[in-house]
Design an enzyme around this catalytic site. Structure first.
Site, PDB file in Angstrom:
ATOM      1  CG  HIS A 371      35.392  51.334  50.191  1.00  0.00           C
ATOM      2  ND1 HIS A 371      35.156  52.552  49.813  1.00  0.00           N
ATOM      3  CD2 HIS A 371      34.523  50.642  49.598  1.00  0.00           C
ATOM      4  CE1 HIS A 371      34.557  52.658  49.023  1.00  0.00           C
ATOM      5  NE2 HIS A 371      33.911  51.486  48.819  1.00  0.00           N
ATOM      6  CG  PHE A 423      42.117  44.355  47.934  1.00  0.00           C
ATOM      7  CD1 PHE A 423      42.775  44.412  46.874  1.00  0.00           C
ATOM      8  CD2 PHE A 423      41.088  43.484  48.001  1.00  0.00           C
ATOM      9  CE1 PHE A 423      42.572  43.799  45.612  1.00  0.00           C
ATOM     10  CE2 PHE A 423      40.825  42.723  46.893  1.00  0.00           C
ATOM     11  CZ  PHE A 423      41.418  42.873  45.666  1.00  0.00           C
TER      12      PHE A 423
END
Length: 471
Positions: A371, A423
């Site tokens: 990600h 995150f």
């Protein structure tokens, strides 16, 4: 790998049937006419009949005629049929006949009586025999003979089909033949439903083996008319109450001339019909009328390529990016078996999520690392996937002030140094302020807790992506 059983169906929200005149329930009686079409040496079969008679637990007699069995079936044609014919016509209740073609051909007076009463005569196959061991080609040949003989005997091609003692090929073969408004070789639901095969949408009107007089001839079945009446009444009452609450259903009732045609059982059937007739908002219908209603008010959905119809490469190409840069999840889900229950966003998400959860922490960590940072370098360089680009833009992360961008960079660096992965948060529905608030809160988590939270967010992102792709 396709898993072709549909264990979801309509799920928690079945369609509102909209039966005529606001009926809360559709009640449908099927009279199976099999007498003269059963296994019999006189019909050229290898054994005598052994199914659904007063001889519970009877066995086939290879090469021998079974006089008692034959006479039990003859009772159905000679006496039971006429008792039921009088009962239904006197009470003005419509009937669908499942007629075995060879049985109909041997019973011209009974066929004429069915037609004079306005009963629908649907097809019950060529012979009342078991087709489970037939080859596809041999069953196809019987289907073709059935249509020809049924049409010759009744003057009309059958519009409905139910083999009963069917094979795994039966519904496909009937669908491929075309021209059938419905098929009933299914017990899977309480409402009609569509099944797509060979480019055709076939209406399935499920049948019943519980509200069925066959249980007079099976172990643990009915042994008295009162039991039959009580079961039918309880079934009716439950379905009627659900219909009054806004979820109308179909109640199928299966009958056989040689079984319920016996006087002690016919009396119980009569009590039930009169009980059902004492209620308002009950639609007594032939099966063909139910089919016509469903074709009109609940037409088949537009043809789409559902996940379980795809080959592996197409499946991975389509859904391999749902978990960011991790096509192996889609590959494993496909190999584990994708079926009709996985044709919705929730259903497919469950299959993909299961493979993500079954993976070890090392592979899960790889997914987390795949990600991008929020509002990070990849975004600035316009190197995000189209899904991530759309998601971050939807949260306003493509329009940060210099101060906001600086704060995100600071948090990204601190978070990555602490946990070893970026995150991750499902940003849909969130604005910049709420994202920053979550960022600042989670950076203080213990590593194990944050790993688990990041995995939950990855799963949520996948679900949201699937909801943009599937119903």
């Amino acid at each position: 790998m396709a898993y072709d059983r549909d264990l979801l169906g309509y799920g928690a929200t079945p369609p509102v049937a909209d039966w005529p005149d606001g009926a809360a329930i559709a009640v449908q009686f099927v009279l199976n006419y099999e007498e003269g079409g059963e296994n019999c040496i006189a019909h050229g079969d290898a054994t005598s009949e052994a199914f659904l008679s007063e001889i519970v637990g009877g066995t086939p007699w290879p090469g021998k005629r079974h006089w008692n069995m034959e006479s039990i079936y003859e009772y159905g044609a000679r006496a039971g049929f006429w008792r039921l014919h009088r009962l239904f016509t006197q009470l003005d209740v419509p009937v669908t006949v499942y007629g075995v073609a060879t049985a109909l051909a041997r019973s011209p007076q009974q066929v004429a009586a069915m037609q004079d009463a306005g009963w629908e005569i649907a097809s019950h196959g060529l012979k009342w025999i078991d087709y489970k061991d037939f080859s596809r080609e041999d069953e196809q040949a019987h289907l073709d003979q059935t249509i020809a003989l049924h049409t010759a005997v009744t003057g009309e091609r059958p519009r409905g089909w139910y083999t009963g003692r069917c094979s795994t090929n039966t519904v496909d073969l009937v669908t491929e033949a075309g021209g059938f408004d419905y098929v009933s070789d299914s017990y899977a639901d309480e409402l009609p439903y569509w099944r797509r095969h060979a480019g055709r949408n076939q209406l399935i009107i499920p049948y019943t083996l519980d509200a069925n007089d066959m249980r007079f001839a099976t172990p643990q079945g009915f042994n008295a008319g009162d039991q039959f009446f009580a079961y039918l009444k309880d079934s009716f009452d439950m379905l009627y109450a659900e219909g009054l609450e806004g979820a109308p259903k179909l109640m199928n009732i299966g009958l056989h001339c040689r079984l319920v045609g016996r006087p002690g059982r016919a009396a119980a059937l009569k009590r039930f019909i009169e009980y059902a007739q004492s209620h308002d908002r009950v639609w007594f219908a032939r099966r063909i009328e139910i089919a016509e209603h469903w074709h009109k008010h609940h037409p088949p959905p537009e043809a789409t390529v559902e996940p379980w119809h795809m080959d592996k490469q197409a499946f991975v190409d389509t859904y391999g990016g749902v978990f960011e840069h991790s096509p192996w999840i889609a590959e494993r889900a496909f190999d584990a078996g994708i079926g009709p229950a996985n044709s919705t966003a929730d259903g497919l998400h469950a299959a993909l999520r299961t493979q993500f959860r079954l993976a070890g922490e090392t592979e899960q960590l790889d997914v987390l690392k795949a990600h991008p940072d929020l509002a990070g370098k990849l975004a600035a360089a316009k190197r995000l996937t189209k899904e991530s680009t759309r998601e971050q833009a939807g949260a306003g992360l493509d329009a940060l002030t210099d101060a906001e961008r600086e704060r995100f960079t600071e948090l990204n660096n601190g978070y990555l140094a602490r946990f070893g992965f970026p995150f991750i948060i499902a940003v849909k529905g969130l604005d910049k302020a709420r994202i920053l608030e979550a960022f600042e809160q989670r950076i203080s988590h213990e590593p194990d807790a944050e790993f688990a939270e990041a995995c939950r967010q990855v799963e949520r992102i996948a679900l949201l992506r699937l909801k943009d792709m599937l119903p």
